[in-house]
Design a protein around this motif. Structure first.
Motif, PDB file in Angstrom:
ATOM      1  N   LEU A  45      -4.268 -14.701   1.001  1.00 62.95           N
ATOM      2  CA  LEU A  45      -3.310 -13.840   1.698  1.00 62.95           C
ATOM      3  C   LEU A  45      -2.555 -13.037   0.635  1.00 62.95           C
ATOM      4  O   LEU A  45      -1.479 -13.432   0.183  1.00 62.95           O
ATOM      5  N   ALA A  48       1.629 -12.232  -0.021  1.00 62.21           N
ATOM      6  CA  ALA A  48       2.330 -12.809   1.132  1.00 62.21           C
ATOM      7  C   ALA A  48       3.807 -13.015   0.802  1.00 62.21           C
ATOM      8  O   ALA A  48       4.154 -13.536  -0.255  1.00 62.21           O
ATOM      9  N   SER A  57       4.944 -11.258   5.768  1.00 67.62           N
ATOM     10  CA  SER A  57       4.167 -10.030   5.567  1.00 67.62           C
ATOM     11  C   SER A  57       3.166 -10.281   4.449  1.00 67.62           C
ATOM     12  O   SER A  57       3.322 -11.200   3.644  1.00 67.62           O
ATOM     13  N   GLY A  58       2.144  -9.444   4.396  1.00 66.88           N
ATOM     14  CA  GLY A  58       1.141  -9.609   3.340  1.00 66.88           C
ATOM     15  C   GLY A  58      -0.020  -8.654   3.527  1.00 66.88           C
ATOM     16  O   GLY A  58       0.048  -7.704   4.303  1.00 66.88           O
ATOM     17  N   GLY A  59      -1.088  -8.943   2.763  1.00 67.19           N
ATOM     18  CA  GLY A  59      -2.276  -8.110   2.808  1.00 67.19           C
ATOM     19  C   GLY A  59      -3.303  -8.630   3.797  1.00 67.19           C
ATOM     20  O   GLY A  59      -3.131  -9.683   4.417  1.00 67.19           O
ATOM     21  N   GLN A  60      -4.392  -7.891   3.915  1.00 71.99           N
ATOM     22  CA  GLN A  60      -5.490  -8.265   4.805  1.00 71.99           C
ATOM     23  C   GLN A  60      -5.984  -9.672   4.472  1.00 71.99           C
ATOM     24  O   GLN A  60      -6.293  -9.972   3.317  1.00 71.99           O
ATOM     25  N   SER A  80      -1.280  -6.121  12.733  1.00 72.36           N
ATOM     26  CA  SER A  80      -1.830  -5.241  11.707  1.00 72.36           C
ATOM     27  C   SER A  80      -1.191  -3.869  11.818  1.00 72.36           C
ATOM     28  O   SER A  80      -1.164  -3.266  12.890  1.00 72.36           O
ATOM     29  N   TYR A 128       2.330 -12.988  11.361  1.00 74.49           N
ATOM     30  CA  TYR A 128       1.907 -12.449  10.066  1.00 74.49           C
ATOM     31  C   TYR A 128       1.670 -10.958  10.233  1.00 74.49           C
ATOM     32  O   TYR A 128       0.827 -10.531  11.034  1.00 74.49           O
ATOM     33  N   HIS A 130       0.457  -7.522   8.478  1.00 73.31           N
ATOM     34  CA  HIS A 130      -0.309  -7.128   7.282  1.00 73.31           C
ATOM     35  C   HIS A 130      -0.778  -5.679   7.333  1.00 73.31           C
ATOM     36  O   HIS A 130      -0.957  -5.085   8.391  1.00 73.31           O
ATOM     37  N   GLY A 134      -0.816  -5.282   1.319  1.00 75.45           N
ATOM     38  CA  GLY A 134       0.376  -6.096   1.521  1.00 75.45           C
ATOM     39  C   GLY A 134       1.525  -5.719   0.600  1.00 75.45           C
ATOM     40  O   GLY A 134       2.494  -6.463   0.490  1.00 75.45           O
ATOM     41  N   SER A 138       3.028  -3.057   5.053  1.00 74.64           N
ATOM     42  CA  SER A 138       3.404  -4.276   5.789  1.00 74.64           C
ATOM     43  C   SER A 138       4.792  -4.808   5.422  1.00 74.64           C
ATOM     44  O   SER A 138       5.546  -5.198   6.326  1.00 74.64           O
TER      45      SER A 138
END
Length: 315
Positions: A45, A48, A57-60, A80, A128, A130, A134, A138
């Motif tokens: 993640l 994150a 929050s974070g990346g894909q 998303s 979450y 994203h 991230g 996000s």
């Protein structure tokens, strides 16, 4: 005495009506956060960041391992804000529900801010949020949503972007977070949340360009060879795919109708990517320092075009 009491009651009613009169309350008391935002170290993640006990929050998520990590965190809803289509089926396989609320790098429209705040407050959590990396969209969306729902103070919101490493180049994102306010009347707002929504072709292609550059960066870090951790990445093929993406953009009617300078940047990017492809094809055997330097210089030129284009036309 009775007249005074009636007057006070009337004044109180007028004050209450004013408090619910608009969608956004710039003068409403900020929400409070029980703990300061913190980064979480979870490889699957990217970037994150926990803003609130209900919001991360974070990346894909990185494939199955990413969705498994979300499951272990107890996450129930994924929001998303990326332009790419969410992997709805994979999320379902891990008992997770997707909501797609994409926005750009130039900021977050008021309506989208309301939708994000209501999602954070009302949808099953933890949640979450994203984008792709991230680092930019996000954390901005999560900060705006948490301020809007009362989960985060206005004063603490900018620290989320600093913690996540959001580039100052994304001025629109910094501005929207700095101006975020608690949102009134969320109970009266109806939102038809969808697992995925159509994204305009131009935006969708730009997302693919960004990811193709990510793949080439991994190849560069591996000395311009196939990365051991990503045996599916072929240097020549990735360069070819990126060239085709730029060519596709230049064929797009929306691009053809844009100003000449915008098209010139894209044309230069396409030409530089074609050069990168030729350099890789001509030097596919062996790896020397000079070869790698030439390849990296060409890739840097393409990255600079993207950054320059973003600064002028997106941020």
């Amino acid at each position: 005495m009775k007249v005074t009491k009636v007057f006070l009651n009337a004044a109180l009613l007028l004050w209450c009506a004013a408090c619910v009169g608009g969608a956004i309350a710039e003068d409403q008391v900020d929400g409070t956060s029980p703990a300061p935002p913190e980064m979480l170290s979870i490889p699957s993640l990217p970037n994150a960041c926990r803003l609130h006990e209900k919001v991360i929050s974070g990346g894909q998520p990185a494939g199955p391992s990413g969705f498994l990590a979300l499951q272990k965190l107890g996450v129930r809803t994924i929001v998303s804000v990326d332009g790419a289509m969410p992997d709805v089926e994979l999320a379902r396989a891990y008992g997770l529900t997707y909501v797609h609320l994409p926005h750009g790098y130039d900021g977050i429209p008021d309506r989208r801010a309301v939708e994000l705040a209501k999602a954070v407050r009302d949808l099953p959590g933890p949640i979450y949020i994203h984008c792709h990396h991230g680092k930019h969209r996000s954390p901005a969306a999560a900060a705006v949503a948490c301020v809007g729902s009362g989960y985060l103070s206005r004063q603490a919101a900018p620290s989320v972007l600093k913690l996540a490493g959001t580039s100052e180049d994304y001025r629109g994102l910094h501005q929207v977070v700095a101006s975020a306010v608690p949102i009134r009347r969320l109970d009266t707002v109806h939102v038809d949340y969808k697992e995925s929504v159509d994204v305009p072709p131009l935006a969708a292609t730009m997302v693919r360009v960004e990811r193709s550059l990510d793949q080439l960066t991994k190849i560069e870090q591996a000395g311009w060879q196939v990365p051991k951790a990503h045996p599916d990445l072929s240097p020549e093929h990735e360069a070819l795919m990126l060239r085709e993406l730029f060519s596709e953009l230049l064929r797009n009617k929306e691009i053809r109708d844009r100003e000449q300078q915008f098209r010139k940047i894209l044309q230069h990017s396409r030409d530089e990517t074609a050069l990168l492809e030729k350099q890789l094809q001509a030097n596919h055997v062996g790896a020397t320092g000079d070869r790698n330097s030439r390849l990296s210089a060409t890739l840097s030129s393409i990255r600079w075009d993207c950054k320059n284009c973003h600064r002028q036309y997106r941020d």
